[in-house]
Design a protein around this motif. Structure first.
Motif, short mmCIF file in Angstrom:
data_model
loop_
_atom_site.label_atom_id
_atom_site.label_comp_id
_atom_site.label_asym_id
_atom_site.label_seq_id
_atom_site.Cartn_x
_atom_site.Cartn_y
_atom_site.Cartn_z
N GLU A 55 0.83 -1.20 0.00
CA GLU A 55 0.00 0.00 0.00
C GLU A 55 0.86 1.25 0.00
O GLU A 55 1.42 1.65 1.02
N LYS A 56 1.01 1.83 -1.15
CA LYS A 56 1.84 3.03 -1.36
C LYS A 56 1.13 3.96 -2.33
O LYS A 56 0.13 3.59 -2.93
N ILE A 57 1.63 5.11 -2.51
CA ILE A 57 1.25 6.12 -3.49
C ILE A 57 -0.16 6.67 -3.22
O ILE A 57 -0.30 7.79 -2.79
N PHE A 58 -1.23 5.90 -3.53
CA PHE A 58 -2.59 6.37 -3.29
C PHE A 58 -3.57 5.20 -3.35
O PHE A 58 -3.25 4.10 -3.80
N THR A 59 -4.79 5.47 -2.88
CA THR A 59 -5.94 4.60 -3.13
C THR A 59 -7.00 5.49 -3.77
O THR A 59 -7.11 6.68 -3.44
N LEU A 60 -7.76 4.91 -4.68
CA LEU A 60 -8.73 5.68 -5.44
C LEU A 60 -9.94 4.81 -5.74
O LEU A 60 -9.80 3.65 -6.13
N SER A 61 -11.10 5.38 -5.55
CA SER A 61 -12.35 4.69 -5.84
C SER A 61 -13.28 5.65 -6.58
O SER A 61 -13.45 6.80 -6.14
N VAL A 62 -13.85 5.21 -7.69
CA VAL A 62 -14.78 6.03 -8.47
C VAL A 62 -16.03 5.19 -8.75
O VAL A 62 -15.92 4.05 -9.18
N THR A 63 -17.20 5.79 -8.51
CA THR A 63 -18.47 5.11 -8.75
C THR A 63 -19.33 5.96 -9.68
O THR A 63 -19.57 7.14 -9.41
N PHE A 64 -19.78 5.35 -10.76
CA PHE A 64 -20.76 5.95 -11.66
C PHE A 64 -22.00 5.08 -11.65
O PHE A 64 -21.91 3.86 -11.45
N GLY A 65 -23.14 5.69 -11.87
CA GLY A 65 -24.39 4.95 -11.90
C GLY A 65 -25.24 5.31 -13.08
O GLY A 65 -25.00 6.30 -13.78
N ALA A 66 -26.27 4.48 -13.30
CA ALA A 66 -27.22 4.72 -14.38
C ALA A 66 -28.60 4.25 -13.95
O ALA A 66 -28.73 3.23 -13.27
N ASP A 67 -29.59 5.01 -14.34
CA ASP A 67 -30.98 4.62 -14.13
C ASP A 67 -31.57 4.21 -15.47
O ASP A 67 -31.53 4.99 -16.44
N LEU A 68 -32.07 2.99 -15.51
CA LEU A 68 -32.67 2.43 -16.72
C LEU A 68 -34.16 2.22 -16.48
O LEU A 68 -34.54 1.75 -15.40
N LYS A 69 -34.98 2.51 -17.48
CA LYS A 69 -36.41 2.31 -17.36
C LYS A 69 -36.85 1.20 -18.30
O LYS A 69 -36.40 1.12 -19.45
N PHE A 70 -37.73 0.34 -17.77
CA PHE A 70 -38.23 -0.78 -18.56
C PHE A 70 -39.08 -0.33 -19.74
O PHE A 70 -39.74 0.71 -19.68
N THR A 71 -39.07 -1.15 -20.78
CA THR A 71 -40.00 -0.99 -21.89
C THR A 71 -41.28 -1.75 -21.51
O THR A 71 -41.39 -2.29 -20.41
N ASP A 72 -42.21 -1.84 -22.43
CA ASP A 72 -43.44 -2.59 -22.17
C ASP A 72 -43.22 -4.10 -22.14
O ASP A 72 -44.14 -4.86 -21.84
N ARG A 73 -41.99 -4.55 -22.38
CA ARG A 73 -41.66 -5.98 -22.31
C ARG A 73 -41.23 -6.42 -20.92
O ARG A 73 -40.78 -7.54 -20.73
N LYS A 74 -41.36 -5.56 -19.94
CA LYS A 74 -40.95 -5.85 -18.56
C LYS A 74 -41.52 -7.17 -18.06
O LYS A 74 -40.85 -7.93 -17.37
N SER A 75 -42.76 -7.48 -18.40
CA SER A 75 -43.44 -8.66 -17.87
C SER A 75 -42.94 -9.98 -18.47
O SER A 75 -43.37 -11.05 -18.06
#
Length: 145
Positions: free
Chosen positions: A66-86
């Protein structure tokens, strides 16, 4: 696995930066070893809601030792269902695994942004940026055994 996963979601995707954590590790008067391994770990989290799915991808970068640095990045996405959800009972599906295997239509966008942010942050201390692959490592048959 759902081979045509993209067909169950509308083309509009709400992408957002969820979190960034950077910690520089300063160790004065310590020996510099000639070998340092960089460790990169991706985590996919997907949750079901009434309208669709929220997916979060986190990439953690650290070094061994464990040297130099630690880094964490989180990206997200919201997806909406089509009428084929069922067509499927989505509560019975491991969504995180499904998106890791068949969700390139959204995961590639998220991991590309994560890689860009990591490059920008690591270039901020005057060195060459750390450019990591802009894709998730997929399981192969030998990993599943």
């Amino acid at each position: 696995m759902i081979a045509n996963l993209q067909e169950y979601f509308r083309p509009e995707i709400g992408i957002f930066l969820d979190a960034v954590e950077y910690k520089r590790i300063e160790e004065p008067n310590t020996e510099v070893k000639t070998e340092i391994a960089i460790l990169c770990q991706d985590n996919v989290n997907a949750s079901l809601n009434e309208e669709g799915v929220r997916i979060l991808i986190t990439r953690l970068v650290k070094f061994d030792p464990e040297k130099i640095f630690t880094l964490s990045v989180t990206f997200g996405a919201d997806l909406k269902f089509t009428d084929r959800k069922s067509d499927y009972n989505w509560k019975d599906i491991n969504l995180a695994e499904e998106f890791m295997e068949n969700g390139d239509f959204v995961t590639s966008q998220l991991v590309s942004r994560i890689s860009l942010i990591i490059g920008e942050i690591t270039s901020s201390f005057g060195q060459q940026p750390l450019l990591l692959p802009a894709f998730l490592a997929k399981k192969n048959s030998s990993d599943k055994e």
